[in-house]
Scaffold this active site. Structure first.
Site, PDB file in Angstrom:
ATOM      1  N   LYS A  69       0.806  -1.230   0.000  1.00 47.57           N
ATOM      2  CA  LYS A  69       0.000   0.000   0.000  1.00 47.57           C
ATOM      3  C   LYS A  69       0.842   1.286   0.000  1.00 47.57           C
ATOM      4  CE  LYS A  69      -4.192  -2.006   1.867  1.00 47.57           C
ATOM      5  NZ  LYS A  69      -5.369  -1.852   2.717  1.00 47.57           N
ATOM      6  N   ASP A 105      -9.965   2.667   1.234  1.00 50.55           N
ATOM      7  CA  ASP A 105     -10.164   2.102   2.578  1.00 50.55           C
ATOM      8  C   ASP A 105     -10.772   3.209   3.443  1.00 50.55           C
ATOM      9  OD1 ASP A 105      -9.063  -0.424   2.177  1.00 50.55           O
ATOM     10  OD2 ASP A 105      -7.025   0.276   2.572  1.00 50.55           O
TER      11      ASP A 105
END
Ligand code: ATR
Length: 288
Positions: A69, A105
C-alpha cells in the site's frame, strides 16, 4: 462472456488467496450487466514491473493490498490528496499515461459510517490506536471537520506523533493524544469512538483495549474497524453502557464500492450495494 471488450480490474498483493474483493466486484458487474471481470494477481516481487505491465495490458484498475500500500506510491502518475496525506494507496485508476492512486479504505470507512448514521463533522472523536489504520482514520476525521480528535494508544509517542502530524497538516490544534490508561482524564461528555487497534480480533475475541465502565459511559456512538468477529468485546462494552456500536464490515464493503465506482465512472444503486453486502455476509457465514 469474456471477449475482446471485457474490462479487467484486479488485486495485487501477497498473499491474495483469501480476499473477498473478487466476490464484491464480480457480483457488482453481474448485477449491472457490465462486461467486466476482477482477478486477484499474486505479486511476490517486481512491483514496478507488475504495475507497468498492467498498464501496458490496458488493465482498467487495480486494488493494492498488503504489503504494497505504501510501496506502490512511487509507481503512480498522480495521487489523490487524501491518499497522499495518509501515505497509503489501495486503488489504482487508469488515466492517460499511468495510474492515479486513491485510498478507498478510508473513503469507504467514511461511507460505511454514514450508512450507519454516524456523522464525523463537529463530533468529539476518540481514536483508539496509533498504527497505520488509526493514522488514516485521524486524517479522515480532520478532513471531515471533527470538532476535536483525541488519539489514545498504549504507546503514547505514536499517538503524539500522529496528533502533531494532523495539527501540522491542517494548520490548527485539533488533535491531542493520551495513553489508553489515561482515559479517565477525558472530559465528561459524549464522544464518537473509532476502535482502530488490533485488540479483539479473532481469535482474541474476549479482549478490549479498555475495560472500565467509566470510559464506556462517555461513548454514545462507536465504530470498530474489526469485522471478525462482528460483535467485538469493545462493541459489547459500548452497548452495555447504552451507546450504539457498529462493526467494520461496512468499511470493507464500501472500499470496494468506491473502487468500482471510480473504475466504472458510475454511482451504484443502493439495491446493488445491499445485494453485495448480503453475499459477503453469506460468504463469511455471518447471520445478523
Ligand atoms: P494497523 O496497520 O492495522 O493499524 P499496526 O500499525 O500494527 O496495525 O497497529 C496496531 C495498533 O494496535 C497499535 O496502536 C497498537 O498499539 P502500540 O502502538 O502501543 O503497539 C495497538 N495494539 C496492539 N496490541 C495491543 C494491546 N494488546 N493493547 C493495546 N493496544 C494494542
Amino acid at each position: 462472456m469474456i471477449n475482446g471488450k471485457t474490462k479487467i480490474c484486479g488485486l495485487i498483493g501477497n498473499p491474495v488467496e483469501h480476499t473477498l474483493s473478487p466476490l464484491i466486484h464480480n457480483t457488482l458487474a453481474n448485477e449491472l450487466g457490465l462486461n467486466f471481470k476482477y482477478v486477484p494477481f499474486l505479486v511476490e516481487e517486481k512491483l514496478q514491473q507488475a504495475i507497468e505491465g498492467a498498464y501496458a495490458l490496458h488493465i482498467l484498475g487495480l486494488n493494492v493490498t498488503v504489503p504494497y500500500k505504501s510501496d506502490v506510491i512511487p509507481f503512480t502518475m498522480e495521487l489523490d490528496e487524501l491518499a497522499e496525506k495518509i501515505g497509503a494507496v489501495n486503488t489504482l485508476v487508469r488515466m492517460d499515461g499511468g495510474y492515479k492512486g486513491y485510498n478507498t479504505d478510508i473513503t469507504g470507512l467514511y461511507r460505511g459510517m454514514q450508512a450507519e448514521g454516524i456523522e464525523i463533522k463537529d463530533a468529539s472523536v476518540l481514536i483508539l490506536g496509533a498504527g497505520g489504520a488509526a493514522r488514516a482514520v485521524a486524517f479522515l476525521c480532520a478532513q471531515k471537520e471533527a470538532k476535536e480528535i483525541i488519539i489514545l494508544n498504549r504507546t503514547k509517542e505514536k499517538a503524539a506523533k500522529i496528533a502533531e502530524e494532523i495539527n501540522c497538516s491542517y494548520g490548527k490544534e485539533i488533535a491531542t493524544s493520551l495513553l489508553l490508561d489515561e482515559h479517565f482524564l477525558l472530559e465528561d461528555k459524549r464522544y464518537l469512538a473509532i476502535q482502530a487497534t488490533s485488540v479483539g480480533l479473532s481469535p482474541h475475541e474476549t479482549e478490549a483495549p479498555i475495560y472500565e465502565k467509566e470510559f464506556y459511559k462517555k461513548i454514545n456512538m462507536a465504530y470498530d474497524l474489526i469485522y471478525r468477529p462482528t460483535n467485538t468485546k469493545f462493541m459489547q462494552l459500548v452497548k452495555e453502557q447504552g451507546g450504539k456500536a457498529y462493526h467494520g464490515l461496512t468499511m470493507l464493503l464500501y472500499q470496494g464500492i468506491e473502487a468500482f465506482e471510480l473504475w466504472n465512472g458510475c454511482k451504484l444503486p443502493d439495491e446493488c450495494i445491499r445485494t453485495v453486502y448480503k453475499k459477503m455476509k453469506e460468504e463469511m457465514q455471518i447471520d445478523e
